[in-house]
Design a protein around this motif. Sequence first.
Motif, PDB file in Angstrom:
ATOM      1  N   ARG A 162       0.836  -1.213   0.000  1.00  0.00           N
ATOM      2  CA  ARG A 162       0.000   0.000   0.000  1.00  0.00           C
ATOM      3  C   ARG A 162       0.868   1.259   0.000  1.00  0.00           C
ATOM      4  NH1 ARG A 162      -3.155  -2.964   3.656  1.00  0.00           N
ATOM      5  NH2 ARG A 162      -2.163  -1.878   5.407  1.00  0.00           N
ATOM      6  N   GLN A 163       1.958   1.218   0.754  1.00  0.00           N
ATOM      7  CA  GLN A 163       2.834   2.393   0.787  1.00  0.00           C
ATOM      8  C   GLN A 163       3.433   2.656  -0.589  1.00  0.00           C
ATOM      9  OE1 GLN A 163       5.635   2.419   4.001  1.00  0.00           O
ATOM     10  NE2 GLN A 163       6.699   4.249   3.270  1.00  0.00           N
ATOM     11  N   CYS A 164       3.822   1.585  -1.286  1.00  0.00           N
ATOM     12  CA  CYS A 164       4.354   1.759  -2.644  1.00  0.00           C
ATOM     13  C   CYS A 164       3.306   2.352  -3.582  1.00  0.00           C
ATOM     14  CB  CYS A 164       4.839   0.420  -3.192  1.00  0.00           C
ATOM     15  SG  CYS A 164       6.438  -0.080  -2.568  1.00  0.00           S
ATOM     16  N   LEU A 165       2.086   1.863  -3.449  1.00  0.00           N
ATOM     17  CA  LEU A 165       1.019   2.392  -4.298  1.00  0.00           C
ATOM     18  C   LEU A 165       0.755   3.863  -3.987  1.00  0.00           C
ATOM     19  CD1 LEU A 165      -1.461  -0.622  -4.231  1.00  0.00           C
ATOM     20  CD2 LEU A 165      -0.119   0.171  -6.188  1.00  0.00           C
ATOM     21  N   ASP A 166       0.761   4.193  -2.720  1.00  0.00           N
ATOM     22  CA  ASP A 166       0.507   5.582  -2.333  1.00  0.00           C
ATOM     23  C   ASP A 166       1.611   6.508  -2.835  1.00  0.00           C
ATOM     24  OD1 ASP A 166      -1.811   4.804  -1.084  1.00  0.00           O
ATOM     25  OD2 ASP A 166      -0.927   4.749   0.929  1.00  0.00           O
ATOM     26  N   GLU A 167       2.868   6.067  -2.736  1.00  0.00           N
ATOM     27  CA  GLU A 167       3.994   6.904  -3.152  1.00  0.00           C
ATOM     28  C   GLU A 167       4.135   6.938  -4.669  1.00  0.00           C
ATOM     29  OE1 GLU A 167       6.867   6.151   0.784  1.00  0.00           O
ATOM     30  OE2 GLU A 167       7.156   4.994  -1.063  1.00  0.00           O
TER      31      GLU A 167
ATOM     32  N   LEU B 235      16.656  -2.747  -9.161  1.00  0.00           N
ATOM     33  CA  LEU B 235      15.733  -3.441  -8.270  1.00  0.00           C
ATOM     34  C   LEU B 235      14.457  -2.611  -8.166  1.00  0.00           C
ATOM     35  CD1 LEU B 235      15.211  -5.751  -6.218  1.00  0.00           C
ATOM     36  CD2 LEU B 235      16.178  -4.252  -4.454  1.00  0.00           C
ATOM     37  N   ASP B 236      13.324  -3.216  -8.513  1.00  0.00           N
ATOM     38  CA  ASP B 236      12.052  -2.499  -8.445  1.00  0.00           C
ATOM     39  C   ASP B 236      11.768  -2.038  -7.020  1.00  0.00           C
ATOM     40  OD1 ASP B 236      11.527  -2.799 -11.122  1.00  0.00           O
ATOM     41  OD2 ASP B 236      10.215  -4.539 -10.855  1.00  0.00           O
ATOM     42  N   THR B 237      11.198  -0.860  -6.892  1.00  0.00           N
ATOM     43  CA  THR B 237      10.808  -0.350  -5.577  1.00  0.00           C
ATOM     44  C   THR B 237       9.878  -1.319  -4.861  1.00  0.00           C
ATOM     45  OG1 THR B 237      10.973   1.912  -6.410  1.00  0.00           O
ATOM     46  CG2 THR B 237       9.759   1.605  -4.366  1.00  0.00           C
ATOM     47  N   LEU B 238       8.951  -1.882  -5.607  1.00  0.00           N
ATOM     48  CA  LEU B 238       7.998  -2.823  -5.019  1.00  0.00           C
ATOM     49  C   LEU B 238       8.717  -4.019  -4.406  1.00  0.00           C
ATOM     50  CD1 LEU B 238       5.005  -3.513  -4.614  1.00  0.00           C
ATOM     51  CD2 LEU B 238       5.054  -4.618  -6.855  1.00  0.00           C
ATOM     52  N   GLN B 239       9.692  -4.564  -5.127  1.00  0.00           N
ATOM     53  CA  GLN B 239      10.434  -5.712  -4.605  1.00  0.00           C
ATOM     54  C   GLN B 239      11.264  -5.318  -3.382  1.00  0.00           C
ATOM     55  OE1 GLN B 239       9.633  -8.533  -5.512  1.00  0.00           O
ATOM     56  NE2 GLN B 239       8.651  -8.167  -7.484  1.00  0.00           N
ATOM     57  N   ALA B 240      11.865  -4.139  -3.422  1.00  0.00           N
ATOM     58  CA  ALA B 240      12.647  -3.679  -2.268  1.00  0.00           C
ATOM     59  C   ALA B 240      11.764  -3.552  -1.028  1.00  0.00           C
ATOM     60  CB  ALA B 240      13.310  -2.343  -2.588  1.00  0.00           C
TER      61      ALA B 240
ATOM     62  N   GLY C 283      12.402   4.181  -5.892  1.00  0.00           N
ATOM     63  CA  GLY C 283      11.629   4.798  -4.822  1.00  0.00           C
ATOM     64  C   GLY C 283      12.316   4.685  -3.471  1.00  0.00           C
ATOM     65  N   PRO C 284      11.739   5.287  -2.437  1.00  0.00           N
ATOM     66  CA  PRO C 284      12.378   5.322  -1.123  1.00  0.00           C
ATOM     67  C   PRO C 284      12.711   3.945  -0.558  1.00  0.00           C
ATOM     68  CG  PRO C 284      10.511   6.828  -1.181  1.00  0.00           C
ATOM     69  CD  PRO C 284      10.465   6.055  -2.461  1.00  0.00           C
ATOM     70  N   ALA C 285      11.891   2.950  -0.846  1.00  0.00           N
ATOM     71  CA  ALA C 285      12.120   1.616  -0.272  1.00  0.00           C
ATOM     72  C   ALA C 285      13.438   1.001  -0.738  1.00  0.00           C
ATOM     73  CB  ALA C 285      10.965   0.690  -0.633  1.00  0.00           C
ATOM     74  N   VAL C 286      13.912   1.393  -1.919  1.00  0.00           N
ATOM     75  CA  VAL C 286      15.171   0.836  -2.419  1.00  0.00           C
ATOM     76  C   VAL C 286      16.325   1.276  -1.527  1.00  0.00           C
ATOM     77  CG1 VAL C 286      16.765   0.719  -4.360  1.00  0.00           C
ATOM     78  CG2 VAL C 286      14.291   0.723  -4.780  1.00  0.00           C
ATOM     79  N   ALA C 287      16.415   2.568  -1.269  1.00  0.00           N
ATOM     80  CA  ALA C 287      17.490   3.081  -0.407  1.00  0.00           C
ATOM     81  C   ALA C 287      17.375   2.527   1.006  1.00  0.00           C
ATOM     82  CB  ALA C 287      17.465   4.601  -0.391  1.00  0.00           C
ATOM     83  N   GLU C 288      16.167   2.375   1.490  1.00  0.00           N
ATOM     84  CA  GLU C 288      15.976   1.841   2.843  1.00  0.00           C
ATOM     85  C   GLU C 288      16.403   0.378   2.919  1.00  0.00           C
ATOM     86  OE1 GLU C 288      12.182   4.793   3.829  1.00  0.00           O
ATOM     87  OE2 GLU C 288      11.877   2.792   2.977  1.00  0.00           O
TER      88      GLU C 288
END
Length: 381
Positions: A31-36, A243-248, A42-47
Amino acid sequence: MSIPAFTPPILMLDLAAQHAPLRAELDAALRQCLDESAFIQGPAVAEFVQELSQYLGGPHVVPCANGTDALQLALMSLRLPQGSEVLVPAFTYVATLEAAALLGLVPVPVDVLPTTFGLDPHAVEAAITPRTGAIVAVHLFGQCADLESLRRLADHHNLALIEDNAQSLGATFTTSTGETWAAGTVGEVGTTSFFPSKNLGAMGDGGALFTHDSSRAELLRQLANHGQTRKYHHEHIGLNSRLDTLQAALLRVKLRHLEQWTAARQHIAARYDAAFAGIAGLLVPARDPRSTHVFHQYTVQLTDPTRRDVLQKHLAALGVPSVVYYPLPVHRQPAYHYLGYQAGQFPVAERLCQKVLSVPIHPTLAPEQVAFIGEAVRSFF
């Protein structure tokens, strides 16, 4: 002795059962990926990069699209001349060779140790020539190759050491001086895969590279992004490997559970060891005392290779899946006949291809399923 088949079915890997307890966490990440809506970088990759680096003890982590790309990028970063030789295990998945061959390098198979399946350091030393540029150590099935010997050889001969760590993320190696090395962080570059079946698997493809060299890390980031140093400025010929943000985002969730899953795999392996103890003709997986084992696979060997396929059919009749990793050594694969190797040149690898069999080992195997698999194997002998 015969035993009735187990119900419900036993699976070689049960991702649905693994994901079920994480459903709320995974749904929140989705859901967070969809919202962003930042689906690329996206942010999840760096995290995820930061968290995986911390898990491994602090190397630079460079994400990419898959484990094969990771191997290719690792070799690209070495800038080896065309035709340079790259030493690889004769007993491995073909991607280890594929990455070298695609770059115009020459994969040179080297025989492996008959117990732990890693590169035989003596065979490696014998295979080194003036054209050798790199050694690719594969940490197969969940434990480290002889990292200390291979690092020493690479340093002595001024060669790069690449670690193919697609199957052993989280394993460690203890040196003769008491240092503890995380698998994938000892070579000039380490690589891994997040293919769904891996111990840390995505819900699709994914991969990463590890290095302690900040300059090499920056080069790898550029090579993975079309060779860009900045947008629309391309100083290198690179790949489109992200690496896709969704996968990260999903991997961040699963990374938090990796230690628990590893412990479960190790517990199941210990139960198999006990169940198979004393069976004449069956060898349980050997452990290098210097390495931990995260059991991506639990791979036994039959001392009589003519019985391996019969055992596999026996298990299938009882509803127990099993897989041969790998039925052909790499030098016998048709795509690599051009290298000119013949049957018999790598006898250990060739024998292993006839003798090995992997039985289910995943964190969601129930105790009664483990007991049933143990009894199914014992009933054959």
